[in-house]
Motif scaffolding. Structure first.
Motif, PDB file in Angstrom:
ATOM      1  N   VAL A 114       0.839  -1.202   0.000  1.00 50.83           N
ATOM      2  CA  VAL A 114       0.000   0.000   0.000  1.00 50.83           C
ATOM      3  C   VAL A 114       0.874   1.253   0.000  1.00 50.83           C
ATOM      4  N   MET A 115       1.906   1.249   0.822  1.00 52.03           N
ATOM      5  CA  MET A 115       2.806   2.406   0.857  1.00 52.03           C
ATOM      6  C   MET A 115       3.451   2.625  -0.514  1.00 52.03           C
ATOM      7  N   GLN A 116       3.879   1.527  -1.122  1.00 55.78           N
ATOM      8  CA  GLN A 116       4.469   1.627  -2.466  1.00 55.78           C
ATOM      9  C   GLN A 116       3.469   2.217  -3.462  1.00 55.78           C
ATOM     10  N   GLN A 117       2.229   1.783  -3.382  1.00 56.29           N
ATOM     11  CA  GLN A 117       1.221   2.269  -4.325  1.00 56.29           C
ATOM     12  C   GLN A 117       0.905   3.758  -4.124  1.00 56.29           C
ATOM     13  N   LEU A 118       0.999   4.232  -2.893  1.00 59.48           N
ATOM     14  CA  LEU A 118       0.829   5.672  -2.664  1.00 59.48           C
ATOM     15  C   LEU A 118       1.896   6.454  -3.427  1.00 59.48           C
ATOM     16  N   ALA A 125       5.669  10.900  -1.032  1.00 66.41           N
ATOM     17  CA  ALA A 125       7.039  10.631  -0.588  1.00 66.41           C
ATOM     18  C   ALA A 125       7.060   9.707   0.622  1.00 66.41           C
ATOM     19  N   ARG A 126       8.205   9.114   0.873  1.00 67.14           N
ATOM     20  CA  ARG A 126       8.407   8.125   1.921  1.00 67.14           C
ATOM     21  C   ARG A 126       7.863   8.562   3.281  1.00 67.14           C
ATOM     22  N   GLU A 127       8.189   9.805   3.662  1.00 67.97           N
ATOM     23  CA  GLU A 127       7.779  10.262   4.989  1.00 67.97           C
ATOM     24  C   GLU A 127       6.256  10.369   5.108  1.00 67.97           C
ATOM     25  N   GLN A 130       4.697   7.018   5.480  1.00 65.26           N
ATOM     26  CA  GLN A 130       4.781   6.537   6.859  1.00 65.26           C
ATOM     27  C   GLN A 130       3.734   7.207   7.749  1.00 65.26           C
ATOM     28  N   ALA A 131       3.438   8.479   7.474  1.00 66.66           N
ATOM     29  CA  ALA A 131       2.384   9.170   8.235  1.00 66.66           C
ATOM     30  C   ALA A 131       1.022   8.511   7.965  1.00 66.66           C
ATOM     31  N   TRP A 132       0.815   8.097   6.722  1.00 65.16           N
ATOM     32  CA  TRP A 132      -0.409   7.369   6.352  1.00 65.16           C
ATOM     33  C   TRP A 132      -0.527   6.083   7.192  1.00 65.16           C
ATOM     34  N   SER A 133       0.512   5.298   7.203  1.00 65.59           N
ATOM     35  CA  SER A 133       0.481   4.050   7.968  1.00 65.59           C
ATOM     36  C   SER A 133       0.246   4.331   9.449  1.00 65.59           C
ATOM     37  N   ARG A 134       0.917   5.369   9.956  1.00 66.75           N
ATOM     38  CA  ARG A 134       0.752   5.729  11.367  1.00 66.75           C
ATOM     39  C   ARG A 134      -0.707   6.087  11.669  1.00 66.75           C
ATOM     40  N   PHE A 135      -1.329   6.829  10.764  1.00 68.73           N
ATOM     41  CA  PHE A 135      -2.732   7.228  10.946  1.00 68.73           C
ATOM     42  C   PHE A 135      -3.633   6.013  11.157  1.00 68.73           C
TER      43      PHE A 135
ATOM     44  N   GLN B 129      -8.980   9.269  -6.566  1.00 70.66           N
ATOM     45  CA  GLN B 129      -9.436   8.412  -5.458  1.00 70.66           C
ATOM     46  C   GLN B 129     -10.161   7.191  -6.021  1.00 70.66           C
ATOM     47  N   GLN B 130     -10.976   7.437  -7.029  1.00 66.66           N
ATOM     48  CA  GLN B 130     -11.733   6.326  -7.618  1.00 66.66           C
ATOM     49  C   GLN B 130     -10.820   5.353  -8.360  1.00 66.66           C
ATOM     50  N   ALA B 131      -9.767   5.881  -8.977  1.00 55.18           N
ATOM     51  CA  ALA B 131      -8.783   5.008  -9.639  1.00 55.18           C
ATOM     52  C   ALA B 131      -8.075   4.129  -8.609  1.00 55.18           C
ATOM     53  N   TRP B 132      -7.801   4.703  -7.441  1.00 50.90           N
ATOM     54  CA  TRP B 132      -7.208   3.941  -6.326  1.00 50.90           C
ATOM     55  C   TRP B 132      -8.119   2.763  -5.942  1.00 50.90           C
ATOM     56  N   SER B 133      -9.384   3.062  -5.722  1.00 47.43           N
ATOM     57  CA  SER B 133     -10.328   1.999  -5.340  1.00 47.43           C
ATOM     58  C   SER B 133     -10.419   0.947  -6.438  1.00 47.43           C
ATOM     59  N   ARG B 134     -10.464   1.411  -7.689  1.00 47.20           N
ATOM     60  CA  ARG B 134     -10.541   0.481  -8.824  1.00 47.20           C
ATOM     61  C   ARG B 134      -9.326  -0.448  -8.836  1.00 47.20           C
ATOM     62  N   PHE B 135      -8.134   0.094  -8.575  1.00 48.66           N
ATOM     63  CA  PHE B 135      -6.903  -0.707  -8.562  1.00 48.66           C
ATOM     64  C   PHE B 135      -7.018  -1.872  -7.578  1.00 48.66           C
ATOM     65  N   TRP B 136      -7.464  -1.583  -6.364  1.00 49.63           N
ATOM     66  CA  TRP B 136      -7.507  -2.635  -5.322  1.00 49.63           C
ATOM     67  C   TRP B 136      -8.620  -3.641  -5.598  1.00 49.63           C
ATOM     68  N   ILE B 137      -9.722  -3.155  -6.139  1.00 54.67           N
ATOM     69  CA  ILE B 137     -10.809  -4.096  -6.475  1.00 54.67           C
ATOM     70  C   ILE B 137     -10.339  -5.031  -7.584  1.00 54.67           C
TER      71      ILE B 137
END
Lengths: 214, 214
Positions: A114-118, A125-127, A130-135, B129-137
């Motif tokens: 998931v982090m890679q896909q972001l 960016a990496r930081e 990581q904030a996303w994962s922390r959330f 955002q919708q492209a993100w959801s589409r990717f995971w589905i």
């Protein structure tokens, strides 16, 4: 009889390692490196065993079972003693609910893919990854801290080890990796302090795995 | 005896509605609107019932149970006939594996809260955002299509309805909402065409709910 395709830091593999240890089941570990060469979980051999290209995979006489909670339920049905679920139906439901808070409510949102896909899809960016994962870890563990206020004893639900404890320990390890303020989770930390002393948990720790890295 | 806090389009609520119908269990629906006023699931009353602030919550004589797969397991244990799990251990594991592909592998990554957070944390626009959801589905349903190639009959695992089918139907509905090319999933579509004719599935559809909107 049992072969576990595992990565030392994979939290879902870790849950299954604790269960196998707790039930005294011998197993062989086959390491699958989640980073090397873009990730060995994407290789065609592993894909055939688990089209989701994830870990763990438990091979039962060669039949591949994936998704850690499905594997835990399988082990509980085949090897009911010592139990990892209580006997009373509502408490069993509560154990599974707490387990899913981690399994579907936290881990899927904070893992490496998931982090890679972001990064790939939005250039995050990496930081900020990581904030996303922390959330998501904070969001889920806060809920777990509340739920354990109702059900917790020495463990997440009562005084015996259950699936919920197997999910909690690896998630707290990840929480620290992402600098979550775990001191705001006193009930979970008290339970953790008791669990980590148990042999099944000691042996399942990433540092004790054949593929452990510094 | 059973009260279901539900939203007509909530895919996790939908799974539980099918299970209740399939087992012939009467229940009262209490609608919880996921959008109105920022989302009624965040209200303090709902938070007390489920600190994850998600749906569904099944109230069993007033005791709140959350996480749809935990609720399905509870219903199966309390009301084993008609069954939603096979009897053979490896097939039971396979049903749970397929269910988790949706429950932890797809749905957590494509729901409204996640899409909102992509906007809040990274300024990701609606279309992305919708492209993100589409990717995971797409990622998850492709794996499910492969897995069903091994286990599928008239349903996802064999010829009888299981948890896996309860997870599949709402996820295909979401797939279409996000413009996933579902015609690349012929096995899943063939199973869907049979399932949607069953009364338990007809009655559980979003359009049939008391809180349905056009």
């Amino acid at each position: 009889m049992y072969t576990l395709r595992s990565y030392f830091r994979s939290s879902a593999s870790w849950r299954v390692r604790i269960a196998l240890n707790h039930k005294g089941l011998a197993y062989e570990t086959v390491p699958v490196h989640l980073l090397k060469g873009g990730g060995e979980q994407h290789a065609s051999h592993h894909h055939r065993l688990n089209p989701m290209e994830q870990l763990p995979v438990l091979l039962v006489d060669g039949v591949p079972l994936a998704q850690s909670l499905a594997v835990l339920e399988y082990l509980e049905e085949r090897h009911p003693t010592p139990a990892l679920l209580p006997t009373e139906p509502v408490l069993r439901a509560r154990v599974r609910q707490l387990s899913e808070v981690v399994n579907s409510g936290i881990q899927p949102l904070q893992n490496l893919f998931v982090m890679q896909q972001l990064g790939v899809q939005f250039g995050v960016a990496r930081e900020a990854q990581q904030a996303w994962s922390r959330f998501w870890i904070e969001h889920g563990l806060r809920a777990l801290e509340e739920l354990v206020g109702d059900t917790g004893g020495r463990c997440c639900v009562g005084d015996a080890v259950t699936f919920a404890d197997l999910c909690l320990i690896p998630q707290l390890y990840n929480a620290r990796r992402f600098s979550v303020a775990v001191d705001r989770l006193p009930r979970l930390l008290a339970i953790e302090s008791r669990l980590v002393a148990l042999p099944a948990f000691v042996l399942a720790h990433p540092d004790q795995q054949p593929d452990a890295e510094a």
